[in-house]
Each structure stands twice: as C-alpha cells, then as structure tokens.
Motif scaffolding. Structure first.
Motif, PDB file in Angstrom:
ATOM      1  N   ARG A  12       0.833  -1.213   0.000  1.00  0.00           N
ATOM      2  CA  ARG A  12       0.000   0.000   0.000  1.00  0.00           C
ATOM      3  C   ARG A  12       0.864   1.257   0.000  1.00  0.00           C
ATOM      4  O   ARG A  12       0.515   2.266  -0.629  1.00  0.00           O
ATOM      5  CB  ARG A  12      -0.935  -0.017   1.205  1.00  0.00           C
ATOM      6  CG  ARG A  12      -2.016  -1.088   1.128  1.00  0.00           C
ATOM      7  CD  ARG A  12      -3.123  -0.834   2.147  1.00  0.00           C
ATOM      8  NE  ARG A  12      -2.641  -0.903   3.518  1.00  0.00           N
ATOM      9  CZ  ARG A  12      -2.621  -2.004   4.250  1.00  0.00           C
ATOM     10  NH1 ARG A  12      -3.025  -3.156   3.724  1.00  0.00           N
ATOM     11  NH2 ARG A  12      -2.187  -1.976   5.497  1.00  0.00           N
ATOM     12  N   TRP A  15       2.219   1.517  -3.562  1.00  0.00           N
ATOM     13  CA  TRP A  15       1.118   1.945  -4.443  1.00  0.00           C
ATOM     14  C   TRP A  15       0.828   3.428  -4.251  1.00  0.00           C
ATOM     15  O   TRP A  15       0.661   4.178  -5.227  1.00  0.00           O
ATOM     16  CB  TRP A  15      -0.121   1.111  -4.131  1.00  0.00           C
ATOM     17  CG  TRP A  15      -1.297   1.387  -5.007  1.00  0.00           C
ATOM     18  CD1 TRP A  15      -1.630   0.762  -6.167  1.00  0.00           C
ATOM     19  CD2 TRP A  15      -2.333   2.374  -4.775  1.00  0.00           C
ATOM     20  NE1 TRP A  15      -2.795   1.287  -6.687  1.00  0.00           N
ATOM     21  CE2 TRP A  15      -3.241   2.281  -5.852  1.00  0.00           C
ATOM     22  CE3 TRP A  15      -2.560   3.315  -3.779  1.00  0.00           C
ATOM     23  CZ2 TRP A  15      -4.374   3.094  -5.946  1.00  0.00           C
ATOM     24  CZ3 TRP A  15      -3.682   4.138  -3.876  1.00  0.00           C
ATOM     25  CH2 TRP A  15      -4.574   4.022  -4.944  1.00  0.00           C
ATOM     26  N   GLY A 138      -2.282  -9.267  -9.646  1.00  0.00           N
ATOM     27  CA  GLY A 138      -3.223  -8.277  -9.124  1.00  0.00           C
ATOM     28  C   GLY A 138      -2.536  -7.016  -8.651  1.00  0.00           C
ATOM     29  O   GLY A 138      -3.073  -5.913  -8.812  1.00  0.00           O
ATOM     30  N   ALA A 139      -1.332  -7.146  -8.064  1.00  0.00           N
ATOM     31  CA  ALA A 139      -0.608  -5.971  -7.583  1.00  0.00           C
ATOM     32  C   ALA A 139      -0.212  -5.061  -8.742  1.00  0.00           C
ATOM     33  O   ALA A 139      -0.348  -3.834  -8.663  1.00  0.00           O
ATOM     34  CB  ALA A 139       0.627  -6.410  -6.806  1.00  0.00           C
ATOM     35  N   ARG A 142      -3.377  -3.322  -9.977  1.00  0.00           N
ATOM     36  CA  ARG A 142      -3.817  -2.221  -9.111  1.00  0.00           C
ATOM     37  C   ARG A 142      -2.918  -1.004  -9.281  1.00  0.00           C
ATOM     38  O   ARG A 142      -3.384   0.146  -9.211  1.00  0.00           O
ATOM     39  CB  ARG A 142      -3.841  -2.681  -7.662  1.00  0.00           C
ATOM     40  CG  ARG A 142      -5.038  -3.558  -7.316  1.00  0.00           C
ATOM     41  CD  ARG A 142      -5.139  -3.823  -5.831  1.00  0.00           C
ATOM     42  NE  ARG A 142      -4.121  -4.747  -5.367  1.00  0.00           N
ATOM     43  CZ  ARG A 142      -4.271  -6.062  -5.303  1.00  0.00           C
ATOM     44  NH1 ARG A 142      -5.422  -6.608  -5.694  1.00  0.00           N
ATOM     45  NH2 ARG A 142      -3.298  -6.831  -4.860  1.00  0.00           N
ATOM     46  N   ALA A 145      -4.060   0.613 -12.479  1.00  0.00           N
ATOM     47  CA  ALA A 145      -5.350   1.274 -12.303  1.00  0.00           C
ATOM     48  C   ALA A 145      -5.191   2.566 -11.516  1.00  0.00           C
ATOM     49  O   ALA A 145      -5.767   3.605 -11.871  1.00  0.00           O
ATOM     50  CB  ALA A 145      -6.312   0.322 -11.593  1.00  0.00           C
ATOM     51  N   GLY A 146      -4.415   2.516 -10.437  1.00  0.00           N
ATOM     52  CA  GLY A 146      -4.235   3.706  -9.618  1.00  0.00           C
ATOM     53  C   GLY A 146      -3.559   4.831 -10.366  1.00  0.00           C
ATOM     54  O   GLY A 146      -3.989   5.995 -10.287  1.00  0.00           O
ATOM     55  N   LEU A 285      -9.434   0.409 -16.296  1.00  0.00           N
ATOM     56  CA  LEU A 285      -9.776   0.071 -14.914  1.00  0.00           C
ATOM     57  C   LEU A 285     -10.497  -1.270 -14.841  1.00  0.00           C
ATOM     58  O   LEU A 285     -10.271  -2.069 -13.923  1.00  0.00           O
ATOM     59  CB  LEU A 285     -10.649   1.166 -14.300  1.00  0.00           C
ATOM     60  CG  LEU A 285     -10.010   2.548 -14.155  1.00  0.00           C
ATOM     61  CD1 LEU A 285     -11.000   3.530 -13.557  1.00  0.00           C
ATOM     62  CD2 LEU A 285      -8.767   2.455 -13.288  1.00  0.00           C
ATOM     63  N   ALA A 288      -8.029  -3.971 -15.000  1.00  0.00           N
ATOM     64  CA  ALA A 288      -7.296  -4.120 -13.748  1.00  0.00           C
ATOM     65  C   ALA A 288      -8.069  -4.961 -12.738  1.00  0.00           C
ATOM     66  O   ALA A 288      -7.483  -5.691 -11.938  1.00  0.00           O
ATOM     67  CB  ALA A 288      -6.983  -2.746 -13.161  1.00  0.00           C
ATOM     68  N   LEU A 289      -9.383  -4.875 -12.773  1.00  0.00           N
ATOM     69  CA  LEU A 289     -10.202  -5.635 -11.831  1.00  0.00           C
ATOM     70  C   LEU A 289     -10.103  -7.134 -12.068  1.00  0.00           C
ATOM     71  O   LEU A 289     -10.229  -7.927 -11.125  1.00  0.00           O
ATOM     72  CB  LEU A 289     -11.663  -5.197 -11.925  1.00  0.00           C
ATOM     73  CG  LEU A 289     -11.996  -3.774 -11.459  1.00  0.00           C
ATOM     74  CD1 LEU A 289     -13.461  -3.470 -11.729  1.00  0.00           C
ATOM     75  CD2 LEU A 289     -11.680  -3.616  -9.978  1.00  0.00           C
ATOM     76  N   SER A 343      -0.027  -6.069 -16.997  1.00  0.00           N
ATOM     77  CA  SER A 343       0.041  -6.573 -15.629  1.00  0.00           C
ATOM     78  C   SER A 343       0.589  -7.990 -15.586  1.00  0.00           C
ATOM     79  O   SER A 343       1.491  -8.298 -14.783  1.00  0.00           O
ATOM     80  CB  SER A 343      -1.353  -6.539 -14.987  1.00  0.00           C
ATOM     81  OG  SER A 343      -1.887  -5.235 -14.984  1.00  0.00           O
TER      82      SER A 343
END
Length: 423
Positions: A12, A15, A138-139, A142, A145-146, A285, A288-289, A343
């Motif tokens: 986090r 990110w 997934g990391a 994300r 996406a961020g 986005l 990314a999900l 990704s």
C-alpha cells in the motif's frame, strides 16, 4: 480455485507513492507544454521540450537497470524522488521569478526523465519483495489502475486550471508530490541484509553455503547488456518483449491520430472528446479488476494469448465503427486488454527472473517498448497523410494479428514442452 491476496502495508505504501508521483507527472507534463508555448511560438523549440523527456529512457534505460540491481532499490527510489522534488521546485521558482527559458525547460525535462529511468527499474524490481508471487498479477494491475486514475481523472484535468491561476503552481504541486512519494517509500521497511556468499563450486559443502545465492551475486556484477542476454536466452520472456514492442508500435500509431480519427470518422463532438477518452481509461480500470482473477483461474500464458486475440478483435471493431458509442466501447475493450497484458507480462517476469537481474531485464523490456511507440507514430502520420485516417486502425489491427499469431505459436510450444513426458 482462485487465489486472492490482500495487499499488505508495504505494498500500500508503494502503491500510494506511485499514485502520488503520477498525479504530479500529470500536472507537470501538460504544464511544460503550455509554458513552452507561452515562451515561444517556434514549433521546433516547443517540440524540443517534448523530445527532451523522451530520449533519456531510450538512451540510458539499460544503464538505469544496472544500478537498480546494484544499489538498494528502496533507498534508490527515495533518493531519486527527493532529487526530482528539488529539481521541480527549482523550476517552479524559476517560473515564478520569470527566469525560466526554453533551455531551462529542456534541461529539466531531460534530467527528470533520466532520473525516472532509475526509479522505474528499481520499482519494477522492488515489487516482488513486498508482494507474494501469487499476488503479483493483481498488484501490478492495481498499480496500473491507480496511476491511470491519478493521471487521467485527477492530474490532467487540474493541470490547465492550476496553470491558469499561476504558471508556477503545477510545478510546485509536482515538487510536493515527489517529496511525499519519497517519504512513503522510506516508510517501507528496509530488506533484511544478505548473507555473505560462501559457496565455491567444486569444493565440499560448508555451513551457510548457497549455490543459488552465488549465482545471483555473479549476475548482479554483470554489465549493461546482461538483461538483454537473459531475454535472448528465455523464449517466453523474449516473446513477451517482442509482443509488447509490436503492440506499442500499433498503439503508438493509433494514438498519434486518435483525436483526428475520433472527430472526423467517428463524429465525436469536440466538447465530448474528453468523455470519449475517459471511456478508454475506464476500460483500463475494468481490465485491472480482472487481471489477477484471470491469471489465477486460467494461468498467465493462456490468459495472455486470449487477451491478444481479444485486442485484435477490438481494434477490428474500432476500425469498423462509425459512431462514437460503438467506437468508444471498442476502445474501452482494447484498453482493458492492454492493462491485463501489461500486468501479467510484468508479473511473469517478476516471478521468473532472478532477483538480482530484475532491474536490467525490466529495463531491457521497457526500452524495447518505448522505442517502438514513436516509430509507430511516425508511420501512422505518413500513412494518414498519404491514404487518409481510415486505414490506420486497420493497420494497427493487422500488427496485432501478427503479434497474436507469433505469441500463440511461442506459448503453445512452451505449454507442450512443459507437459511433455520425460524421455
């Protein structure tokens, strides 16, 4: 069974630092162009500012990968962001006091891009140390996406507003984002110190010896071309790199004429172009999900094959579209595939490349992708001038079809090899 991995505190922080920096970048990039246009109307001078930000990653990207492997990556990222904060703060002061000229803008753009090569290589190699292998897809998604939201929905819309208030304001905000990102990175705990390597090939085993550790230390001392050599030896990583370069060739060409194509062919109203572009970001986005879920459910390489096929079909649909809605939906589907591809490609490399080579291998892949995009832009511009805008999406779809065919053959051979019985 689908594996889900909740992001931990260290991820986090990483990110948040990446998103924070992206907000600043999205403020600075258009502000530099606007400032250059206020200083001169010479298109060559304005273009020089843009080119100054593009050349360093191509010229020095491989070198950035070397130092990302040799230096402590967490500390390197923090120092680089601190240095970038100082550089942009100095630019903000120069703009506020009226001392900034085109030469200053070119120098700042070059220096920031040069520092960015080291930061990007370090960040790519640092991620596997804060995320378990099963969570890398997934990391990475994300992160994409961020940064997409930060750039497309926050930074870019604010840039013009802040510049109108004061030309120095976007650069001041950018300096603050770099400083905050440096603090966030420093909050990530330092990695455990490495054990000294005692392994000596051909000698009896001794306590504390590690064959793999010895191999990594030797690799970390390799030169600037070590990452390129590793890619040449690994068939899948080589295919991923060539596939990304080919994709960027097509994307660079399409992106260079997209606004003209949307206005002239799809009949997107000028006032609605921002909404059309936002739809593409929303598609990213969506990708990314699902990136991590798809990789966990079907496997990385099978998912990448299907994604490329889907992107080829999406580009064909975009070429056929003659309405803003259908064209926007096709572009959203295409960008969703781009997010999944990027990704999973990154996650595959982070899992399969030795840790002490990650910076150089990632840098080599990044340079190959960056080099292809401007070539595609030039080719698309020439083609559009000679044949009109309509053939450009078809040409992009044809490039994707070739990339898809090559990747399918390579990945199918790899799958067959992995399941073949021993001789």
């Amino acid at each position: 069974m689908t594996i889900t991995t909740a992001p931990g505190r260290d991820y986090r922080l990483l990110w948040s630092a990446a998103v924070c920096s992206q907000v600043g970048d999205s403020l600075r990039t258009p502000a530099l162009a606007l400032l250059a246009a206020t200083l001169t109307r010479d298109p060559r001078a304005v273009a020089a500012v843009t080119v100054a930000g593009l050349l360093p990653p191509l010229l020095f990207g491989l070198l950035g990968g070397v130092y990302a492997d040799r230096w402590d990556r967490r500390r390197t990222m923090a120092v680089v962001d601190g240095a970038r904060a100082v550089v942009v703060a100095a630019l903000a002061w120069s703009v506020a006091t009226g001392h900034a000229g085109i030469v200053t803008l070119v120098a700042v753009a070059s220096l920031l891009a040069l520092l960015g090569t080291l930061f990007d290589a370090s960040a790519y190699a640092l991620l596997p140390t804060v995320v378990p292998p099963e969570g890398l897809a997934g990391a990475n998604a994300r992160l994409q996406a961020g940064t997409a939201v930060a750039g497309g929905f926050v930074g870019a819309p604010l840039a013009g507003v802040l510049f109108a208030v004061s030309p120095a304001l976007p650069f001041t905000a950018d300096a603050l984002t770099f400083a905050l990102a440096a603090v966030l990175i420093l909050a990530i705990p330092a990695p455990a110190p490495r054990r000294p390597c005692t392994f000596r090939p051909g000698k009896p085993a001794q306590k504390g010896q590690s064959r793999g550790h010895n191999r990594k230390i030797n690799e970390s001392r390799g030169g600037v071309w070590e990452g390129v050599r590793f890619l040449r030896r690994d068939r899948v990583l080589r295919a991923l790199t060539v596939g990304t370069a080919g994709s960027n060739l097509a994307v660079g060409g399409l992106a260079s004429v997209l606004v003209l194509y949307a206005l002239a062919v799809l009949r997107v109203p000028e006032a609605a172009y921002g909404l059309f572009a936002a739809g593409a970001v929303a598609g990213g986005l969506g990708g990314a999900l699902f990136a991590g879920r798809l990789a966990a459910r079907f496997g990385t390489l099978p998912t990448l094959r299907v994604v490329l096929l889907g992107q080829t079909l999406a580009l064909a649909g975009f070429a056929l579209a003659r309405h803003p809605l259908t064209g926007g939906l096709a572009m959203a589907g295409f960008t969703a595939g781009s997010t999944i591809w990027n990704s999973l490609r990154a996650a595959y490399g982070q899992r399969h490349v030795p840790p002490d080579l990650l910076g150089r291998v990632g840098a080599a892949q990044r340079v190959a992708g960056l080099a292809a995009a401007p070539v595609g832009a030039v080719l698309a511009g020439v083609a559009a001038e000679a044949f009109g805008l309509a053939p450009v999406p078809w040409a992009a779809a044809a490039v994707f079809a070739l990339v898809t065919a090559a990747v399918w053959v390579t990945f199918r051979a790899r799958t067959a090899l992995s399941v073949a019985p021993p001789h």
